[in-house]
Design an enzyme around this catalytic site. Structure first.
Site, short mmCIF file in Angstrom:
data_model
loop_
_atom_site.label_atom_id
_atom_site.label_comp_id
_atom_site.label_asym_id
_atom_site.label_seq_id
_atom_site.Cartn_x
_atom_site.Cartn_y
_atom_site.Cartn_z
N GLY A 34 0.80 -1.23 0.00
CA GLY A 34 0.00 0.00 0.00
C GLY A 34 0.83 1.28 0.00
O GLY A 34 0.28 2.36 -0.22
N GLY B 129 3.28 1.74 -2.14
CA GLY B 129 3.79 1.91 -3.50
C GLY B 129 2.87 2.80 -4.31
O GLY B 129 1.94 3.44 -3.79
N ILE C 32 0.53 2.18 -7.10
CA ILE C 32 -0.88 1.82 -7.23
C ILE C 32 -1.48 1.54 -5.85
O ILE C 32 -2.61 1.95 -5.54
CB ILE C 32 -1.05 0.60 -8.16
CG1 ILE C 32 -0.57 0.97 -9.58
CG2 ILE C 32 -2.49 0.11 -8.19
CD1 ILE C 32 -0.44 -0.21 -10.53
N THR D 146 -0.67 -7.91 -14.06
CA THR D 146 -0.30 -7.06 -15.19
C THR D 146 -0.62 -7.72 -16.52
O THR D 146 -0.65 -8.95 -16.61
CB THR D 146 1.22 -6.76 -15.11
OG1 THR D 146 1.64 -6.19 -16.34
CG2 THR D 146 2.02 -8.03 -14.91
N ASP D 147 -0.80 -6.90 -17.56
CA ASP D 147 -0.99 -7.46 -18.91
C ASP D 147 0.30 -8.05 -19.46
O ASP D 147 0.27 -8.76 -20.47
CB ASP D 147 -1.52 -6.37 -19.87
CG ASP D 147 -0.59 -5.18 -20.03
OD1 ASP D 147 0.44 -5.10 -19.33
OD2 ASP D 147 -0.89 -4.31 -20.88
N GLU D 148 1.44 -7.78 -18.79
CA GLU D 148 2.72 -8.25 -19.33
C GLU D 148 2.83 -9.77 -19.31
O GLU D 148 3.67 -10.36 -20.00
CB GLU D 148 3.89 -7.57 -18.61
CG GLU D 148 3.79 -6.06 -18.74
CD GLU D 148 5.00 -5.27 -18.28
OE1 GLU D 148 6.11 -5.82 -18.30
OE2 GLU D 148 4.82 -4.10 -17.89
N TYR E 230 10.41 -10.07 -14.79
CA TYR E 230 9.26 -9.48 -14.09
C TYR E 230 7.97 -10.18 -14.50
O TYR E 230 7.21 -10.67 -13.66
CB TYR E 230 9.17 -7.97 -14.40
CG TYR E 230 7.83 -7.36 -14.04
CD1 TYR E 230 7.39 -7.33 -12.71
CD2 TYR E 230 7.00 -6.81 -15.02
CE1 TYR E 230 6.15 -6.77 -12.39
CE2 TYR E 230 5.77 -6.26 -14.70
CZ TYR E 230 5.35 -6.25 -13.38
OH TYR E 230 4.12 -5.71 -13.06
N LYS F 130 5.32 -12.53 -12.37
CA LYS F 130 3.90 -12.20 -12.19
C LYS F 130 3.01 -13.32 -12.76
O LYS F 130 1.98 -13.67 -12.18
CB LYS F 130 3.55 -10.87 -12.88
CG LYS F 130 4.14 -9.63 -12.23
CD LYS F 130 3.65 -9.38 -10.83
CE LYS F 130 2.19 -8.97 -10.75
NZ LYS F 130 1.79 -8.58 -9.37
#
Ligand code: NAD
Ligand code: TYD
Length: 348
Positions: free
Chosen positions: A9, A11, A13, A131-133, A156, A160
């Site tokens: 919290g 960070g 976002i 994430t979309d990544e 990364y 994720k």
């Protein structure tokens, strides 16, 4: 009465999400657990730190004992899991820290939640922010859908993707009530200036070179951070258990065009001659394994929950630039010390 654990919290976002839940739901108790890595900053939450329904705990999500104690102490009804190592460039220089926090940390939280909630999963929810990544890299056409196969290509995104798989595994194997959302690139206030937009804003303010990887032709789909946390709020309360929702802005920009727009707006706001910041653009060595294009299809979220982004990009960018210009203390504190060491290593 809900008691919600928000991880990460402090960070970028996470701080917007914490602020939204603390202020919009005064009858909820919000506990923010964050280990305060280089990316965590309690100054991001100054305006809500004394709210009666808010508690901060400094702890690491990979520390199982600490997480168990938190669940025993607060009897959480929900988890909003944001904590992560989040910067692709750092994942190239130090992949294992991403495995530790993103994979082991997520698995630790899932296991602790499952054990704490095992007598009754009713009314409980583990919401994983991703994430979309994880979907990999697109060519010139097409979009990422919820059913697009995972094809992560950076340490990364691999970490994720792995964390997303663990969340689904706990749903299918143990019936743990979960939800996942995969969002495109965010921008807005409190964004750490190692990512493209805040780094460029800071460098334009200081007349420093604007490093553009490769030819600047990679494409990202940008979403204002408050639109992202509003989507999370909707999904948390109204989304279906076990489902995944893609969140995105339908707002694709090549990096070079984005930087040119940033230069245009900042020259005007800083009363500099039009075109002067463009001189700062410097093409540098490309990122290893640089994903070409990300673009999200958020139709499911629109059709099921009525969510659409509230801001046009030029407007969101203007709000973001204004925030950085009006919060020079925040920016100047963030870019001292370790940031400077990181910057020198990454760009020189
Ligand atoms: P961030 O790097 O700004 O913040 C991460 C926060 O997690 C920091 O406060 C940090 O101190 C904390 N943290 C890191 N390791 C921890 C640990 N081991 N224990 C406890 N806390 C720890 O990241 P962000 O950009 O706010 O991203 C938040 C989440 O959203 C991440 O899961 C990220 O993958 C996801 N996401 C980010 C974007 C984006 O554009 N930034 C887009 C989609 C999804
Ligand atoms: P970034 O903000 O790191 O987000 P992500 O890699 O997760 O999409 O980078 C956004 C885009 O900008 C990406 O294509 C890499 C590029 N980029 C640069 O060209 N120069 C930079 O200094 C940085 C940090 C990123």
């Amino acid at each position: 009465m809900q008691t919600i654990l928000i991880t990460g919290g402090a960070g970028f976002i996470g701080s917007h999400l914490t602020r939204l839940f603390v202020t919009k739901y005064p009858h909820y108790r919000i506990v923010n657990v964050d280990s305060l890595t280089y990316a965590g900053n309690l100054a991001n939450l100054k305006d809500i730190e004394s709210a009666p329904n808010y508690t901060f705990v400094k702890a690491d999500i990979t520390d199982m004992n600490a997480m168990q104690q938190l669940f025993q102490q607060f009897h959480f009804t929900g988890v909003l899991h944001c904590a992560a190592e989040s910067h692709v460039d750092r994942s190239i220089t130090d992949p294992l820290s991403f495995v530790k926090t993103n994979v082991l940390g997520t698995a630790t939280l899932l296991q602790v939640a499952k054990e704490a909630w095992k007598t009754d999963f009713n009314g409980k929810l583990f919401y994983h922010i991703s994430t979309d990544e994880v979907y990999g890299s697109l060519g010139d056409t097409g979009f990422f859908h919820e059913h697009t196969s995972y094809d992560p290509r950076s340490p990364y995104s691999a970490s994720k993707a792995s964390s997303d798989h663990f969340v689904r595994a706990y749903y299918h194997t143990f019936d743990l009530p979960v939800k996942i959302s995969n969002c495109s690139n965010n921008y807005g206030p409190y964004h750490f200036p190692e990512k493209l937009i805040p780094l460029s804003i800071n460098n334009i303010i200081n007349n420093r070179p604007l490093p553009v990887y490769g030819k600047g032709e990679n494409i990202r789909d940008w979403l204002f951070v408050e639109d992202h946390v509003n989507a999370i709020d909707l999904i948390y309360h109204n989304g279906k258990i076990g489902e995944t929702y893609n969140i995105g802005g339908h707002n694709e920009w090549t990096n070079i065009n984005l930087i040119k727009e940033l230069c245009r707006q900042m020259d005007a706001k800083l009363n500099r001659p039009a075109g002067s910041s463009l001189q700062l653009i410097t093409f540098v060595k490309d990122r290893a394994g640089h994903d070409q294009r990300y673009a999200i299809d958020a139709t499911k979220l629109k059709n099921e929950l009525g969510w659409i982004p509230s801001l046009q990009f030029e407007e969101g960018l203007a709000k973001t630039i204004d925030w950085y210009l009006n919060n020079s203390n925040w920016l100047n504190e963030v870019v001292t010390g370790h940031y400077q060491e990181y910057y020198d290593k990454q760009y020189h």
